[in-house]
Scaffold this active site. Sequence first.
Site, PDB file in Angstrom:
ATOM      1  N   GLY A 134       0.809  -1.222   0.000  1.00 49.31           N
ATOM      2  CA  GLY A 134       0.000   0.000   0.000  1.00 49.31           C
ATOM      3  C   GLY A 134       0.839   1.267   0.000  1.00 49.31           C
TER       4      GLY A 134
ATOM      5  N   GLU B 124       1.523   1.822  -3.528  1.00 53.49           N
ATOM      6  CA  GLU B 124       0.244   2.198  -4.154  1.00 53.49           C
ATOM      7  C   GLU B 124      -0.130   3.643  -3.818  1.00 53.49           C
ATOM      8  OE1 GLU B 124      -1.543  -1.333  -2.410  1.00 53.49           O
ATOM      9  OE2 GLU B 124      -2.160  -1.991  -4.394  1.00 53.49           O
TER      10      GLU B 124
ATOM     11  N   GLU C 269       2.797  -8.232  -1.613  1.00 57.79           N
ATOM     12  CA  GLU C 269       1.593  -8.859  -1.043  1.00 57.79           C
ATOM     13  C   GLU C 269       1.583 -10.375  -1.220  1.00 57.79           C
ATOM     14  OE1 GLU C 269       1.629  -6.028  -2.796  1.00 57.79           O
ATOM     15  OE2 GLU C 269       0.244  -4.559  -1.916  1.00 57.79           O
TER      16      GLU C 269
HETATM   17  C1  LIG Z   1      -2.728  -2.315   0.597  1.00 53.04           C
HETATM   18  C2  LIG Z   1      -2.708  -3.738   0.097  1.00 53.04           C
HETATM   19  C3  LIG Z   1      -4.092  -4.232  -0.071  1.00 53.04           C
HETATM   20  O1  LIG Z   1      -2.116  -3.736  -1.165  1.00 53.04           O
HETATM   21  C4  LIG Z   1      -2.027  -4.699   1.023  1.00 53.04           C
HETATM   22  C5  LIG Z   1      -0.690  -4.405   1.641  1.00 53.04           C
HETATM   23  O2  LIG Z   1      -0.111  -3.352   1.609  1.00 53.04           O
HETATM   24  S1  LIG Z   1      -0.073  -5.736   2.487  1.00 53.04           S
HETATM   25  C6  LIG Z   1       1.445  -5.155   3.181  1.00 53.04           C
HETATM   26  C7  LIG Z   1       2.557  -5.196   2.208  1.00 53.04           C
HETATM   27  N1  LIG Z   1       3.812  -4.876   2.884  1.00 53.04           N
HETATM   28  C8  LIG Z   1       4.652  -5.793   3.321  1.00 53.04           C
HETATM   29  O3  LIG Z   1       4.430  -6.980   3.209  1.00 53.04           O
HETATM   30  C9  LIG Z   1       5.909  -5.280   3.996  1.00 53.04           C
HETATM   31  C10 LIG Z   1       5.959  -5.739   5.446  1.00 53.04           C
HETATM   32  N2  LIG Z   1       7.188  -5.312   6.105  1.00 53.04           N
HETATM   33  C11 LIG Z   1       8.386  -5.865   5.870  1.00 53.04           C
HETATM   34  O4  LIG Z   1       8.552  -6.741   5.031  1.00 53.04           O
HETATM   35  C12 LIG Z   1       9.526  -5.397   6.700  1.00 53.04           C
HETATM   36  O5  LIG Z   1       9.000  -4.742   7.830  1.00 53.04           O
HETATM   37  C13 LIG Z   1      10.477  -4.441   5.955  1.00 53.04           C
HETATM   38  C14 LIG Z   1      11.242  -5.212   4.862  1.00 53.04           C
HETATM   39  C15 LIG Z   1       9.728  -3.263   5.326  1.00 53.04           C
HETATM   40  C16 LIG Z   1      11.508  -3.864   6.966  1.00 53.04           C
HETATM   41  O6  LIG Z   1      12.142  -4.898   7.669  1.00 53.04           O
HETATM   42  P1  LIG Z   1      12.964  -4.567   9.014  1.00 53.04           P
HETATM   43  O7  LIG Z   1      13.894  -3.440   8.772  1.00 53.04           O
HETATM   44  O8  LIG Z   1      13.531  -5.868   9.452  1.00 53.04           O
HETATM   45  O9  LIG Z   1      11.885  -4.024  10.045  1.00 53.04           O
HETATM   46  P2  LIG Z   1      10.785  -4.871  10.857  1.00 53.04           P
HETATM   47  O10 LIG Z   1      11.352  -5.310  12.144  1.00 53.04           O
HETATM   48  O11 LIG Z   1      10.188  -5.914   9.970  1.00 53.04           O
HETATM   49  O12 LIG Z   1       9.653  -3.756  11.070  1.00 53.04           O
HETATM   50  C17 LIG Z   1       9.738  -2.806  12.136  1.00 53.04           C
HETATM   51  C18 LIG Z   1       8.374  -2.766  12.815  1.00 53.04           C
HETATM   52  O13 LIG Z   1       7.399  -2.357  11.851  1.00 53.04           O
HETATM   53  C19 LIG Z   1       6.371  -3.337  11.770  1.00 53.04           C
HETATM   54  N3  LIG Z   1       5.831  -3.373  10.386  1.00 53.04           N
HETATM   55  C20 LIG Z   1       6.524  -3.314   9.245  1.00 53.04           C
HETATM   56  N4  LIG Z   1       5.702  -3.376   8.201  1.00 53.04           N
HETATM   57  C21 LIG Z   1       4.465  -3.489   8.704  1.00 53.04           C
HETATM   58  C22 LIG Z   1       3.177  -3.611   8.116  1.00 53.04           C
HETATM   59  N5  LIG Z   1       2.988  -3.580   6.782  1.00 53.04           N
HETATM   60  N6  LIG Z   1       2.115  -3.723   8.936  1.00 53.04           N
HETATM   61  C23 LIG Z   1       2.248  -3.714  10.282  1.00 53.04           C
HETATM   62  N7  LIG Z   1       3.447  -3.585  10.888  1.00 53.04           N
HETATM   63  C24 LIG Z   1       4.537  -3.495  10.108  1.00 53.04           C
HETATM   64  C25 LIG Z   1       7.056  -4.633  12.165  1.00 53.04           C
HETATM   65  O14 LIG Z   1       6.124  -5.600  12.544  1.00 53.04           O
HETATM   66  C26 LIG Z   1       7.956  -4.148  13.276  1.00 53.04           C
HETATM   67  O15 LIG Z   1       7.215  -3.956  14.464  1.00 53.04           O
HETATM   68  P3  LIG Z   1       7.384  -4.958  15.705  1.00 53.04           P
HETATM   69  O16 LIG Z   1       6.846  -6.277  15.235  1.00 53.04           O
HETATM   70  O17 LIG Z   1       8.842  -5.008  16.025  1.00 53.04           O
HETATM   71  O18 LIG Z   1       6.538  -4.355  16.780  1.00 53.04           O
END
Ligand SMILES: CC(C)(O)CC(=O)SCCNC(=O)CCNC(=O)[C@H](O)C(C)(C)COP(=O)(O)OP(=O)(O)OC[C@H]1O[C@@H](n2cnc3c(N)ncnc32)[C@H](O)[C@@H]1OP(=O)(O)O
Length: 258
Positions: free
Chosen positions: A109, A112, A132
């Site tokens: 997102g 997007e 995703e």
């Molecule tokens: C809108 C639609 C319909 O198209 C759907 C979507 O957008 S689905 C979401 C797509 N995004 C992802 O899959 C990315 C998810 N995040 C990651 O892969 C990683 O966080 C990273 C590669 C961006 C960064 O990695 P890193 O540096 O190792 O940091 P983290 O420890 O993973 O993240 C720190 C902290 O943020 C939280 N986090 C990160 N992304 C999300 C998210 N999309 N939603 C909720 N929370 C997120 C992550 O969980 C960490 O928090 P804690 O768990 O430590 O509390």
Amino acid sequence: MTYQNLLLEMHGKVALITLNRPQALNALSPELTAELSALLDALEADDSVAAVVITGSEKAFAAGADIKAMKDWSYMDVYKSDFITASWERLTTFRKPSIAAVAGYALGGGCELAMMCDFIIAADTAKFGQPEITIGTIPGAGGTQRLTRFIGKSKAMDMVLTGRMMDAQEAERCGLVSRLVPADRLIEEALAAAEKISQMSAPIAMMAKDAVNRAFETTLAEGIHFERRLFHSTFATEDQKEGMAAFVEKRKPSFRNR
Ligand SMILES: CC(C)(O)CC(=O)SCCNC(=O)CCNC(=O)[C@H](O)C(C)(C)COP(=O)(O)OP(=O)(O)OC[C@H]1O[C@@H](n2cnc3c(N)ncnc32)[C@H](O)[C@@H]1OP(=O)(O)O
């Protein structure tokens, strides 16, 4: 209105909106997107605002929809609420010029949302992706459609099917971003671009934006017809008279947004 997940700073006639959920890499929670939509409503209604820049942090523009919020939603939850809701899409109906200033991750997102802006200026640290598929879903806020129009089918399929990230250089090469700048100059460059736009006639900028956006929606012949009619209508404005008179008189135009 107070905002829990956004910061707003005015720079002259340019509104700088910073997504501000650093603990979650600016994951786009329902609360954040509702706030963004309400703020855009307010900025649209405010005649002192000419353009908007949306940015995030050094590490993340936005890491996508909030996975923790949505992981347990049922089909009926998302279907009945029509998630992605209108609040996400408010940017696509925002009539003033909008620029995404992207550093770090713009994923799912986040990518997007950036693509809903009129153009994207990226820091050399930016990383774009539609990951995703790696969490068992597909883009749902226009990613399969807008990314394909930006970068073509082959690259869009690569991004959407592998979930890989694209770095800023690749994003510039394939036309996803308009400019690439050093990270420490991102906000300055984005504000300068918005400031330049804010010196133009506001209604003429709206018409220009409408015309370019029509290219996403229609055939070439229809788009050119639409452009021609808007071009003609600029001659009904005071600002067209002022702009051309200023050119002939070798002075700067003074647009009055009429
Ligand atoms: C809108 C639609 C319909 O198209 C759907 C979507 O957008 S689905 C979401 C797509 N995004 C992802 O899959 C990315 C998810 N995040 C990651 O892969 C990683 O966080 C990273 C590669 C961006 C960064 O990695 P890193 O540096 O190792 O940091 P983290 O420890 O993973 O993240 C720190 C902290 O943020 C939280 N986090 C990160 N992304 C999300 C998210 N999309 N939603 C909720 N929370 C997120 C992550 O969980 C960490 O928090 P804690 O768990 O430590 O509390």
